[in-house]
Design a protein around this motif. Structure first.
Motif, PDB file in Angstrom:
ATOM      1  N   VAL A 147       0.772  -1.176   0.047  1.00 16.90           N
ATOM      2  CA  VAL A 147       0.016  -0.037   0.017  1.00 16.90           C
ATOM      3  C   VAL A 147       0.927   1.176  -0.002  1.00 16.90           C
ATOM      4  N   LEU A 148       0.905   1.925  -1.252  1.00 24.82           N
ATOM      5  CA  LEU A 148       1.900   3.176  -1.334  1.00 24.82           C
ATOM      6  C   LEU A 148       1.042   4.501  -1.137  1.00 24.82           C
ATOM      7  N   PRO A 149       1.675   5.231  -0.195  1.00 32.20           N
ATOM      8  CA  PRO A 149       0.743   6.649  -0.154  1.00 32.20           C
ATOM      9  C   PRO A 149       1.149   7.408  -1.369  1.00 32.20           C
ATOM     10  N   GLY A 150       0.105   8.339  -1.585  1.00 31.56           N
ATOM     11  CA  GLY A 150       0.291   9.026  -2.947  1.00 31.56           C
ATOM     12  C   GLY A 150       1.556   9.947  -3.070  1.00 31.56           C
ATOM     13  N   PHE A 151       2.092  10.336  -1.942  1.00 33.31           N
ATOM     14  CA  PHE A 151       3.381  11.155  -2.230  1.00 33.31           C
ATOM     15  C   PHE A 151       4.449  10.222  -2.325  1.00 33.31           C
ATOM     16  N   ALA A 152       4.495   9.065  -1.962  1.00 36.66           N
ATOM     17  CA  ALA A 152       5.617   8.110  -2.435  1.00 36.66           C
ATOM     18  C   ALA A 152       5.412   7.488  -3.791  1.00 36.66           C
ATOM     19  N   SER A 153       4.217   7.191  -4.053  1.00 41.50           N
ATOM     20  CA  SER A 153       4.188   6.655  -5.529  1.00 41.50           C
ATOM     21  C   SER A 153       4.308   7.724  -6.545  1.00 41.50           C
ATOM     22  N   GLY A 154       3.785   9.080  -6.358  1.00 40.45           N
ATOM     23  CA  GLY A 154       4.225  10.166  -7.076  1.00 40.45           C
ATOM     24  C   GLY A 154       5.515  11.001  -7.036  1.00 40.45           C
ATOM     25  N   THR A 155       6.386  10.366  -6.489  1.00 38.99           N
ATOM     26  CA  THR A 155       7.731  10.757  -6.430  1.00 38.99           C
ATOM     27  C   THR A 155       8.206  10.395  -7.681  1.00 38.99           C
ATOM     28  N   PRO A 156       9.099  11.063  -8.443  1.00 41.36           N
ATOM     29  CA  PRO A 156       9.829  10.218  -9.539  1.00 41.36           C
ATOM     30  C   PRO A 156      10.905   9.360  -9.259  1.00 41.36           C
TER      31      PRO A 156
END
Length: 427
Positions: A267-276
């Motif tokens: 389960v990935l927080p949005g800020f993590a999955s959204g980091t390049p």
């Protein structure tokens, strides 16, 4: 490494299709590496050890010895893997989605293959480790006479292991074509290729898991014993004594948690999955260190940079990444075992030494306390089990030596074997 070999028969772990001279049944019956991969381990370790002993002999009949040990170990460890975990999976979304386009079976092993639809993974794990060990022992020996001797000992030891950071990040790339492994040239150094995949490009990879698994293990051991030896005659010696032991260990582990046993690592927080990916990655290089690496081997690939990710995401802030024992209840327990035993033994040696042996009996009482967690209505509940048992253990050993260099031995005993304490945790 291969992380063992397996085949796909009887487990549902079969390839999805093939365009080779072999049938699908033959390919699935052959053994294949479960996780064909490169491993790069990097360790930094620092140790200190101290030993000391004091010995006192107030008379020729008495000797007292005190021993002390101290050791401290600190280390960091990183483990990087470039692997194809799909070969160990089941079902249509795993190995069932892999197509075999070329292959060679030798004996019962699939030693070479070219595959489409392969899922690959770049993994990096980082640990910070420390262990502190102490041990103190006091021994005493006293001869009351030429025939009567006393020995006593008390001791304590503790090992405190802490693994406060055990962090793993996974990058995945799915359904790549032209993946191959080839053990034909060297069954220990295979050629592994990845088709047209650019292993160093951040665009190839997607973050799939964030694992946080801080752990600890503390072991304590206390013991005391006293023994008497009495030479009844020149032939017979009577020995007896008492022994007490107390052993306890406690182990803990936390994982990412939402309050249930469900695995939250994917389960990935949005800020993590959204980091390049480029912001928290670097290129790992496989040096070979003198190994004769096969020509064409991919020797560099992109891996997660855990330090960068920790800084970007506040990775160890439990308000950002909640932690709990719920997904790892089996690794949170405390077990203690106390035992008190006594024994008596009569040993003999004939005047010429041709007939010797001993007969004895040991009695042991054991008290066991086991504390751990189980689920009740979805909530972790701390539970404790207590057990007590005793054992009476007779033994007999004899040796007859009718002539030099010829011995007849006889032994009979009732013994006990204790289970590994780690198997005794509730739940």
């Amino acid at each position: 490494s291969t992380v063992r070999w397996q085949n796909g028969t009887g487990s549902g772990a079969g390839f999805g299709s093939e365009t080779t001279a072999y049938t699908l049944a033959q390919l699935n019956a052959a053994f294949r590496p479960r996780l064909p991969r490169y491993d790069v381990y990097q360790h930094e370790q620092e140790r200190i050890g101290i030993t000391a002993a004091l010995q006192w002999r107030p008379s020729n009949a008495t000797e007292v010895t005190f021993n002390a040990l101290y050791a401290n170990f600190d280390g960091t460890r990183s483990e990087s893997f470039l692997q194809a975990p799909v070969f160990s999976t089941n079902g249509a979304s795993g190995i069932g989605g892999v197509a075999v386009t070329d292959a060679l079976i030798q004996g019962n092993s699939l030693v070479y293959g070219v595959f489409n639809g392969v899922d690959i993974r770049s993994e990096l794990r980082y640990d910070e480790l420390s262990t502190e060990f102490t041990q103190f022992t006091l021994n005493a020996e006293h001869d009351f006479s030429d025939r009567l001797r006393l020995r006593g000992m008390i001791g304590t030891a503790e090992s405190d292991h802490q693994n406060p950071i055990q962090t793993t990040l996974l990058f995945d790339a799915n359904n790549i074509s032209g993946y191959s492994y080839d053990f034909r040239g060297d069954n220990r150094l295979p050629l592994i290729t990845y088709g047209a995949t650019n292993l160093e490009s951040p665009a190839t990879w997607t973050l799939s898991q964030i694992r946080l698994r801080p752990q600890s293990a503390v072991n304590t051991y206390d013991t005391a014993s006293i023994d008497l030896d009495f030479d009844v005659t020149d032939i017979f010696t009577l020995t007896g004594g008492l022994n007490w032991r107390s052993y306890e260990f406690e182990t803990t582990e936390l994982r990412r948690s939402n309050g249930t046993a469900a695995n939250q690592e994917g389960v990935l927080p949005g800020f993590a999955s959204g980091t390049p990916i480029a912001d928290y990655s670097f290129v790992m290089t496989l040096s070979g260190r003198g190994l004769d690496l096969p020509t064409g081997l991919a020797t560099s690939w992109l891996v997660p940079d855990i330090n960068a990710a920790a800084s970007l995401w506040d990775l160890y802030n439990t308000s950002v990444f909640p932690m709990g024992i719920e997904p790892a209840l089996g690794n949170n327990n405390r077990i203690g075992e106390d035992s008190l035993g006594g024994y008596a033994q009569l040993a003999w040696t004939s005047s010429e030494g041709r007939f010797r042996g001993n007969i004895g009996v040991r009695y042991v009482e054991t008290d066991l306390t086991s504390t751990g967690y189980t689920f009740s209505a979805g909530v972790p509940v701390l539970s404790t089990a207590e057990r007590s048992y005793n054992n009476t253990l007779p033994s007999l050993n004899m040796v007859v030596e009718p002539v030099d260099d010829l011995l007849f031995r006889f032994g009979a005993a009732q013994v006990m074997s204790r289970p590994n304490l780690g198997f005794l945790a509730p739940g």
